[in-house]
Scaffold this motif. Structure first.
Motif, PDB file in Angstrom:
ATOM      1  N   ILE A   1      -2.770  53.642  14.360  1.00 39.94           N
ATOM      2  CA  ILE A   1      -2.375  54.900  14.994  1.00 39.94           C
ATOM      3  C   ILE A   1      -1.095  54.698  15.789  1.00 39.94           C
ATOM      4  N   GLU A   2      -0.436  55.781  16.066  1.00 36.13           N
ATOM      5  CA  GLU A   2       0.688  55.788  16.988  1.00 36.13           C
ATOM      6  C   GLU A   2       0.148  56.321  18.307  1.00 36.13           C
ATOM      7  N   VAL A   3       0.361  55.573  19.379  1.00 36.02           N
ATOM      8  CA  VAL A   3      -0.167  55.983  20.681  1.00 36.02           C
ATOM      9  C   VAL A   3       0.436  57.339  21.049  1.00 36.02           C
ATOM     10  N   PRO A   4      -0.399  58.382  21.212  1.00 33.16           N
ATOM     11  CA  PRO A   4       0.097  59.704  21.586  1.00 33.16           C
ATOM     12  C   PRO A   4       0.636  59.723  23.023  1.00 33.16           C
ATOM     13  N   ALA A   5       1.527  60.645  23.295  1.00 33.77           N
ATOM     14  CA  ALA A   5       2.130  60.767  24.632  1.00 33.77           C
ATOM     15  C   ALA A   5       1.068  60.967  25.714  1.00 33.77           C
ATOM     16  N   ALA A   6      -0.033  61.614  25.378  1.00 33.46           N
ATOM     17  CA  ALA A   6      -1.096  61.863  26.363  1.00 33.46           C
ATOM     18  C   ALA A   6      -1.750  60.573  26.848  1.00 33.46           C
TER      19      ALA A   6
ATOM     20  N   ASP B   1       0.029  57.580  27.161  1.00 33.66           N
ATOM     21  CA  ASP B   1       1.085  56.664  27.584  1.00 33.66           C
ATOM     22  C   ASP B   1       0.641  55.873  28.817  1.00 33.66           C
ATOM     23  N   ARG B   2       0.601  54.545  28.680  1.00 33.54           N
ATOM     24  CA  ARG B   2       0.169  53.615  29.741  1.00 33.54           C
ATOM     25  C   ARG B   2      -1.264  53.889  30.228  1.00 33.54           C
ATOM     26  N   ARG B   3      -2.078  54.488  29.358  1.00 36.41           N
ATOM     27  CA  ARG B   3      -3.471  54.804  29.722  1.00 36.41           C
ATOM     28  C   ARG B   3      -4.435  54.401  28.593  1.00 36.41           C
ATOM     29  N   PRO B   4      -4.598  53.098  28.362  1.00 39.50           N
ATOM     30  CA  PRO B   4      -5.560  52.678  27.337  1.00 39.50           C
ATOM     31  C   PRO B   4      -6.989  53.109  27.651  1.00 39.50           C
ATOM     32  N   ASP B   5      -7.284  53.317  28.937  1.00 33.36           N
ATOM     33  CA  ASP B   5      -8.623  53.780  29.309  1.00 33.36           C
ATOM     34  C   ASP B   5      -8.901  55.173  28.757  1.00 33.36           C
ATOM     35  N   LEU B   6      -7.875  56.030  28.738  1.00 39.07           N
ATOM     36  CA  LEU B   6      -8.059  57.379  28.195  1.00 39.07           C
ATOM     37  C   LEU B   6      -8.237  57.347  26.675  1.00 39.07           C
ATOM     38  N   LEU B   7      -7.478  56.485  26.005  1.00 42.63           N
ATOM     39  CA  LEU B   7      -7.656  56.356  24.551  1.00 42.63           C
ATOM     40  C   LEU B   7      -9.031  55.779  24.250  1.00 42.63           C
TER      41      LEU B   7
ATOM     42  N   PHE C   1     -11.738  56.234  26.024  1.00 43.27           N
ATOM     43  CA  PHE C   1     -12.693  57.333  26.188  1.00 43.27           C
ATOM     44  C   PHE C   1     -12.649  58.268  24.977  1.00 43.27           C
ATOM     45  N   HIS C   2     -11.453  58.555  24.501  1.00 43.05           N
ATOM     46  CA  HIS C   2     -11.273  59.439  23.343  1.00 43.05           C
ATOM     47  C   HIS C   2     -11.914  58.833  22.081  1.00 43.05           C
ATOM     48  N   GLU C   3     -11.733  57.533  21.885  1.00 41.24           N
ATOM     49  CA  GLU C   3     -12.225  56.869  20.671  1.00 41.24           C
ATOM     50  C   GLU C   3     -13.696  56.460  20.739  1.00 41.24           C
ATOM     51  N   TYR C   4     -14.125  55.981  21.927  1.00 38.89           N
ATOM     52  CA  TYR C   4     -15.452  55.373  22.022  1.00 38.89           C
ATOM     53  C   TYR C   4     -16.404  56.069  22.999  1.00 38.89           C
ATOM     54  N   GLY C   5     -15.912  57.066  23.716  1.00 41.01           N
ATOM     55  CA  GLY C   5     -16.772  57.774  24.659  1.00 41.01           C
ATOM     56  C   GLY C   5     -16.935  57.075  25.995  1.00 41.01           C
ATOM     57  N   THR C   6     -16.154  56.024  26.218  1.00 40.95           N
ATOM     58  CA  THR C   6     -16.184  55.306  27.490  1.00 40.95           C
ATOM     59  C   THR C   6     -14.799  54.740  27.789  1.00 40.95           C
ATOM     60  N   PRO C   7     -14.366  54.780  29.042  1.00 35.08           N
ATOM     61  CA  PRO C   7     -13.076  54.177  29.388  1.00 35.08           C
ATOM     62  C   PRO C   7     -13.160  52.652  29.513  1.00 35.08           C
ATOM     63  N   LYS C   8     -14.356  52.110  29.457  1.00 36.75           N
ATOM     64  CA  LYS C   8     -14.564  50.680  29.699  1.00 36.75           C
ATOM     65  C   LYS C   8     -14.142  49.771  28.539  1.00 36.75           C
ATOM     66  N   LEU C   9     -13.807  50.341  27.406  1.00 35.99           N
ATOM     67  CA  LEU C   9     -13.393  49.518  26.264  1.00 35.99           C
ATOM     68  C   LEU C   9     -11.870  49.477  26.087  1.00 35.99           C
ATOM     69  N   TRP C  10     -11.130  49.740  27.156  1.00 35.56           N
ATOM     70  CA  TRP C  10      -9.671  49.717  27.102  1.00 35.56           C
ATOM     71  C   TRP C  10      -9.138  48.363  26.642  1.00 35.56           C
ATOM     72  N   TRP C  11      -9.820  47.297  26.977  1.00 33.92           N
ATOM     73  CA  TRP C  11      -9.385  45.937  26.663  1.00 33.92           C
ATOM     74  C   TRP C  11      -9.404  45.637  25.168  1.00 33.92           C
ATOM     75  N   VAL C  12     -10.178  46.414  24.407  1.00 35.24           N
ATOM     76  CA  VAL C  12     -10.296  46.200  22.964  1.00 35.24           C
ATOM     77  C   VAL C  12      -8.931  46.301  22.276  1.00 35.24           C
TER      78      VAL C  12
ATOM     79  N   ILE D   1      -1.294  47.451  29.865  1.00 37.50           N
ATOM     80  CA  ILE D   1      -0.984  48.711  30.535  1.00 37.50           C
ATOM     81  C   ILE D   1       0.481  49.079  30.332  1.00 37.50           C
ATOM     82  N   GLU D   2       1.374  48.218  30.747  1.00 28.97           N
ATOM     83  CA  GLU D   2       2.801  48.540  30.751  1.00 28.97           C
ATOM     84  C   GLU D   2       3.414  48.703  29.363  1.00 28.97           C
TER      85      GLU D   2
END
Length: 94
Positions: A38-43, A45-51, A53-64, A77-78
């Motif tokens: 995927i291409e990281v959407p502007a929404a 940007d610097r928010r893997p926790d939001l992606l 949540f969008h993909e897995y239903g939890t912000p806790k898997l940002w590290w994946v 993050i950066e």
């Protein structure tokens, strides 16, 4: 001893010694044919926790995303910026 570490934690396979975690054992996220590029959407940007949540239903898997794309996300993050193409694992906990 029972583990207090949740399935979503990047520390899941790190052993516990009495009241503390032992030396960190990195959790792997192997590539799979079902992974999506995927291409990281502007929404997100610097928010893997939001992606996460969008993909897995939890912000806790940002590290994946960083573990699955180590060559692209040395700073999860950066450098997680809009327009960056990354692989998103489809079934991370299964």
């Amino acid at each position: 001893m029972a583990s207090n570490i949740k399935d979503t934690s990047q520390y899941l396979i790190t052993p516990e010694q009495d009241w503390h975690l032992d030396l960190w054992v990195p959790r792997s996220v192997p590539s799979s044919r079902s992974d999506r590029l995927i291409e990281v959407p502007a929404a997100f940007d610097r928010r893997p926790d939001l992606l996460s949540f969008h993909e897995y239903g939890t912000p806790k898997l940002w590290w994946v995303f960083a573990v699955r794309n180590p060559d692209l996300l040395n700073d999860p993050i950066e450098v997680f910026v809009a327009g960056l193409e990354i692989y998103v694992p489809v079934n991370i906990l299964g």
